[in-house]
Scaffold this motif. Structure first.
Motif, PDB file in Angstrom:
ATOM      1  N   SER A 121      29.778  56.878   6.264  1.00  0.00           N
ATOM      2  CA  SER A 121      30.905  57.500   6.959  1.00  0.00           C
ATOM      3  C   SER A 121      30.616  58.967   7.293  1.00  0.00           C
ATOM      4  O   SER A 121      30.900  59.426   8.400  1.00  0.00           O
ATOM      5  CB  SER A 121      32.166  57.383   6.086  1.00  0.00           C
ATOM      6  OG  SER A 121      33.276  57.856   6.779  1.00  0.00           O
ATOM      7  N   VAL A 122      30.014  59.679   6.357  1.00  0.00           N
ATOM      8  CA  VAL A 122      29.700  61.104   6.579  1.00  0.00           C
ATOM      9  C   VAL A 122      28.587  61.247   7.612  1.00  0.00           C
ATOM     10  O   VAL A 122      28.681  62.058   8.534  1.00  0.00           O
ATOM     11  CB  VAL A 122      29.336  61.799   5.254  1.00  0.00           C
ATOM     12  CG1 VAL A 122      28.815  63.212   5.495  1.00  0.00           C
ATOM     13  CG2 VAL A 122      30.546  61.831   4.322  1.00  0.00           C
ATOM     14  N   GLY A 125      29.578  60.800  11.057  1.00  0.00           N
ATOM     15  CA  GLY A 125      30.512  61.811  11.520  1.00  0.00           C
ATOM     16  C   GLY A 125      31.962  61.350  11.548  1.00  0.00           C
ATOM     17  O   GLY A 125      32.809  61.988  12.170  1.00  0.00           O
ATOM     18  N   GLN A 127      33.990  61.000   8.852  1.00  0.00           N
ATOM     19  CA  GLN A 127      34.808  61.668   7.854  1.00  0.00           C
ATOM     20  C   GLN A 127      34.024  62.781   7.178  1.00  0.00           C
ATOM     21  O   GLN A 127      32.797  62.802   7.209  1.00  0.00           O
ATOM     22  CB  GLN A 127      35.241  60.665   6.764  1.00  0.00           C
ATOM     23  CG  GLN A 127      36.214  59.614   7.236  1.00  0.00           C
ATOM     24  CD  GLN A 127      36.576  58.670   6.101  1.00  0.00           C
ATOM     25  OE1 GLN A 127      35.696  58.033   5.538  1.00  0.00           O
ATOM     26  NE2 GLN A 127      37.860  58.563   5.794  1.00  0.00           N
ATOM     27  N   THR A 128      34.768  63.662   6.506  1.00  0.00           N
ATOM     28  CA  THR A 128      34.141  64.667   5.668  1.00  0.00           C
ATOM     29  C   THR A 128      33.800  64.009   4.335  1.00  0.00           C
ATOM     30  O   THR A 128      34.303  62.929   4.016  1.00  0.00           O
ATOM     31  CB  THR A 128      35.103  65.841   5.402  1.00  0.00           C
ATOM     32  OG1 THR A 128      36.214  65.350   4.652  1.00  0.00           O
ATOM     33  CG2 THR A 128      35.552  66.494   6.693  1.00  0.00           C
ATOM     34  N   PHE A 129      32.971  64.675   3.542  1.00  0.00           N
ATOM     35  CA  PHE A 129      32.651  64.170   2.207  1.00  0.00           C
ATOM     36  C   PHE A 129      33.923  63.971   1.388  1.00  0.00           C
ATOM     37  O   PHE A 129      34.088  62.969   0.701  1.00  0.00           O
ATOM     38  CB  PHE A 129      31.734  65.149   1.459  1.00  0.00           C
ATOM     39  CG  PHE A 129      30.323  64.685   1.329  1.00  0.00           C
ATOM     40  CD1 PHE A 129      30.018  63.450   0.780  1.00  0.00           C
ATOM     41  CD2 PHE A 129      29.287  65.488   1.744  1.00  0.00           C
ATOM     42  CE1 PHE A 129      28.717  63.023   0.653  1.00  0.00           C
ATOM     43  CE2 PHE A 129      27.976  65.076   1.621  1.00  0.00           C
ATOM     44  CZ  PHE A 129      27.696  63.845   1.076  1.00  0.00           C
ATOM     45  N   PHE A 130      34.803  64.961   1.480  1.00  0.00           N
ATOM     46  CA  PHE A 130      36.042  64.893   0.699  1.00  0.00           C
ATOM     47  C   PHE A 130      36.856  63.645   1.070  1.00  0.00           C
ATOM     48  O   PHE A 130      37.240  62.861   0.201  1.00  0.00           O
ATOM     49  CB  PHE A 130      36.870  66.165   0.925  1.00  0.00           C
ATOM     50  CG  PHE A 130      38.189  66.137   0.215  1.00  0.00           C
ATOM     51  CD1 PHE A 130      38.257  66.411  -1.143  1.00  0.00           C
ATOM     52  CD2 PHE A 130      39.354  65.839   0.896  1.00  0.00           C
ATOM     53  CE1 PHE A 130      39.478  66.374  -1.813  1.00  0.00           C
ATOM     54  CE2 PHE A 130      40.574  65.800   0.240  1.00  0.00           C
ATOM     55  CZ  PHE A 130      40.640  66.071  -1.121  1.00  0.00           C
ATOM     56  N   ASP A 131      37.100  63.450   2.366  1.00  0.00           N
ATOM     57  CA  ASP A 131      37.922  62.315   2.811  1.00  0.00           C
ATOM     58  C   ASP A 131      37.255  60.974   2.518  1.00  0.00           C
ATOM     59  O   ASP A 131      37.901  60.032   2.068  1.00  0.00           O
ATOM     60  CB  ASP A 131      38.212  62.429   4.309  1.00  0.00           C
ATOM     61  CG  ASP A 131      39.135  63.599   4.630  1.00  0.00           C
ATOM     62  OD1 ASP A 131      39.900  64.020   3.734  1.00  0.00           O
ATOM     63  OD2 ASP A 131      39.079  64.094   5.771  1.00  0.00           O
ATOM     64  N   GLN A 141      35.606  64.760  -4.358  1.00  0.00           N
ATOM     65  CA  GLN A 141      34.216  64.902  -3.934  1.00  0.00           C
ATOM     66  C   GLN A 141      33.276  65.171  -5.105  1.00  0.00           C
ATOM     67  O   GLN A 141      32.163  64.657  -5.142  1.00  0.00           O
ATOM     68  CB  GLN A 141      34.103  66.024  -2.903  1.00  0.00           C
ATOM     69  CG  GLN A 141      32.716  66.161  -2.308  1.00  0.00           C
ATOM     70  CD  GLN A 141      32.658  67.200  -1.220  1.00  0.00           C
ATOM     71  OE1 GLN A 141      33.668  67.616  -0.680  1.00  0.00           O
ATOM     72  NE2 GLN A 141      31.447  67.637  -0.890  1.00  0.00           N
ATOM     73  N   THR A 157      24.417  66.151  -0.863  1.00  0.00           N
ATOM     74  CA  THR A 157      24.400  67.248   0.093  1.00  0.00           C
ATOM     75  C   THR A 157      22.977  67.603   0.492  1.00  0.00           C
ATOM     76  O   THR A 157      22.691  67.841   1.664  1.00  0.00           O
ATOM     77  CB  THR A 157      25.101  68.485  -0.506  1.00  0.00           C
ATOM     78  OG1 THR A 157      26.348  68.079  -1.057  1.00  0.00           O
ATOM     79  CG2 THR A 157      25.352  69.540   0.536  1.00  0.00           C
TER      80      THR A 157
END
Length: 173
Positions: A121-122, A125, A127-131, A141, A157
């Motif tokens: 997903s990250v 593109g 979602q963000t890592f958090f989402d 996260q 990361t």
């Protein structure tokens, strides 16, 4: 001093494995499914994972059904009991069959699938890592990062910052 961290594939795979890989990926009649299988096998070899892709020919239909259920419900609470009920087996039989067929305990398999879903997903593109971490069952996260580092010995990361070295990632296992 700016030092890039990346995985040098030549230190992980033997010369024979690298030559076979080169031959396999250079075949002119490769299908998308062939490329996906070759890529998955390469990931398993690189990270020295004990699990290998299962094919319909060598897998119990109930495990195929269980894996499909897991894939469709990664963002939900997944318990052995839910999966066992879905495939109409006892929890103990499901646990045994899963370990026999997938060669990985149920909970580790689900964790692996969730980690892969977050990264996919990250990287794509979406979602963000958090989402993505929240969506796929991690409390936050940092929870995701702890599991990732424990599994691979490197932070997610770092891998994503050097994503030019990650040429494929599939949500399927």
């Amino acid at each position: 001093m700016n030092k890039e961290i990346f995985i040098d594939i030549e230190t992980i795979l033997s010369k024979e494995q690298l030559n076979k890989l080169k031959l396999d990926f250079s075949k002119p009649d490769l299908t998308t499914a062939d490329i996906k299988n070759l890529s998955d096998n390469l990931l398993y070899d690189i990270f020295n994972l004990s699990i290998k892709p299962l094919t319909k020919e060598n897998t119990d239909d109930r495990i195929i059904k269980a894996k499909e259920f897991i894939n469709q419900n990664l963002s939900e609470s997944l318990t052995l009991e839910k999966v066992a009920n879905h495939i109409h087996l006892s929890q103990e039989r499901t646990r045994h069959l899963f370990l026999e067929q997938v060669e990985l305990p149920f909970s580790q398999y689900v964790l692996w699938k969730r980690i892969k879903a977050v990264l996919t997903s990250v990287i794509q593109g979406k979602q963000t890592f958090f989402d993505a971490s929240l969506q796929y069952g991690f409390t936050d996260q940092s929870h995701f990062n702890r599991f990732f580092k424990r599994m691979f010995g490197i932070s997610a990361t770092v891998i994503l910052k050097n994503s030019r070295f990650v040429q494929f990632i599939y949500p399927e296992l």
